[in-house]
Design an enzyme around this catalytic site. Structure first.
Site, PDB file in Angstrom:
ATOM      1  N   CYS A  82       0.791  -1.061   0.070  1.00 32.59           N
ATOM      2  CA  CYS A  82       0.020  -0.099   0.030  1.00 32.59           C
ATOM      3  C   CYS A  82       0.760   1.241   0.131  1.00 32.59           C
ATOM      4  CB  CYS A  82      -1.068  -0.006   1.335  1.00 32.59           C
ATOM      5  SG  CYS A  82      -2.079  -1.275   1.301  1.00 32.59           S
TER       6      CYS A  82
HETATM    7  C1  BEZ Z   1       0.615  -4.557   1.699  1.00 36.83           C
HETATM    8  O1  BEZ Z   1      -0.002  -3.665   1.459  1.00 36.83           O
HETATM    9  O2  BEZ Z   1       1.743  -4.833   1.589  1.00 36.83           O
HETATM   10  C2  BEZ Z   1      -0.204  -5.693   2.355  1.00 36.83           C
HETATM   11  C3  BEZ Z   1      -1.360  -5.550   3.049  1.00 36.83           C
HETATM   12  C4  BEZ Z   1      -2.126  -6.588   3.374  1.00 36.83           C
HETATM   13  C5  BEZ Z   1      -1.983  -7.824   3.190  1.00 36.83           C
HETATM   14  C6  BEZ Z   1      -0.560  -8.162   2.449  1.00 36.83           C
HETATM   15  C7  BEZ Z   1       0.105  -7.126   2.093  1.00 36.83           C
END
Ligand code: BEZ
Length: 211
Positions: free
Chosen positions: A45
C-alpha cells in the site's frame, strides 16, 4: 453490495485527510478514481499511494480526481503519510478516506471475507462525469496495482465517451482505434476525417481521433 458497470457510484459523506467530503459533490463534473487499501503502514500500500502521488499530474491532465480509502482512522492516515512521503520520494497530494466504520468499504463491496478477513481488498472504481461506474478492478492484497494501466483505461474510456471509438487489445495512446459497430461503414468518412481501414466488415480501424 454488488456494484456493476453502469451503476451510479454510491454517494457518501466521509472524513478524509483533506477534510470532510460529500463524495459526489467532491467529484464535481469530472472523472474520479476511488481505490481501496487493506491497511495503513503496510508495504505494498505504501508503494501504491506514493506512485499515485507521483502520477497526480497525469490524472489532472485527464480531469480525473483520485481518492484512496482504507479502514484505518484519520490519525493513523496522517502518520502514515509521513512515511509515504519519506520512502516514496513524493508529497501526498490527494485525500485518503478514513473508514474505520467500514461504511464506504461496505457500500462499495470492498470487503471480501474469504480473501482478506475484515480488511478491504485492492479495489479500483473509475467513475465518469455522470457518476456512473465505468470500470472496476479487484486485486488481492499481495499484488500492487499498475497505475499506468489505470491511466491507459481512462484514456480508452474518455475516447469512447467523446468519439465513438473502442480500443483494441494492448492499445496504447497513439495507436489506431476501432470504430464502434453501431456506426455503419458508409457513415465512417463523415465521422472520422482521418480515414479508416476496413480489415473486415465488422473490424474498421481509424487513427486515434483526438490527436
Ligand atoms: C501490503 O500492503 O503490503 C499488504 C497488506 C495486506 C496484506 C498483504 C500485504
Amino acid at each position: 453490495m454488488t456494484i456493476r458497470l453502469g451503476d451510479t457510484a454510491p454517494d457518501f459523506t466521509a472524513e478524509t485527510t483533506e477534510g470532510t467530503i460529500e463524495f459526489h459533490q467532491w467529484l464535481g463534473d469530472g472523472w474520479g478514481v476511488l481505490f481501496s487499501h487493506p491497511k495503513d503502514y503496510t508495504p505494498v500500500c505504501t508503494t501504491e499511494l506514493g506512485r499515485v502521488a507521483s502520477l497526480k499530474g497525469e490524472f489532472d491532465k485527464r480531469n480525473v480526481k483520485v481518492i484512496a480509502v482504507s479502514v484505518d482512522p484519520l490519525e493513523s492516515h496522517k502518520g502514515w503519510i509521513k512515511d509515504i512521503n519519506e520512502t516514496q520520494s513524493c508529497t501526498m497530494n490527494y485525500p485518503i478516506i478514513a473508514d474505520p466504520e467500514r461504511n464506504v468499504a461496505t457500500i462499495y463491496g470492498m470487503i471480501h471475507p474469504n480473501a482478506l478477513d475484515n480488511l478491504t481488498v485492492r479495489s479500483v472504481f473509475v467513475i465518469g462525469p455522470d457518476k456512473k461506474v465505468k470500470l472496476q478492478l479487484t486485486y488481492p492484497a499481495s499484488t500492487g496495482r499498475n497505475f499506468d494501466e489505470i491511466l491507459r483505461v481512462i484514456d480508452s474510456l474518455q475516447l469512447t465517451a467523446n468519439y465513438q471509438v473502442a480500443t483494441p487489445a494492448d492499445w496504447k495512446h497513439g495507436d489506431d482505434c476501432v470504430v464502434v459497430p453501431a456506426i455503419k461503414t458508409e457513415d465512417i468518412p463523415a465521422k472520422f476525417p482521418k480515414g479508416f481501414t476496413e480489415v473486415k466488415p465488422y473490424l474498421r480501424m481509424t487513427p486515434q481521433p483526438d490527436l
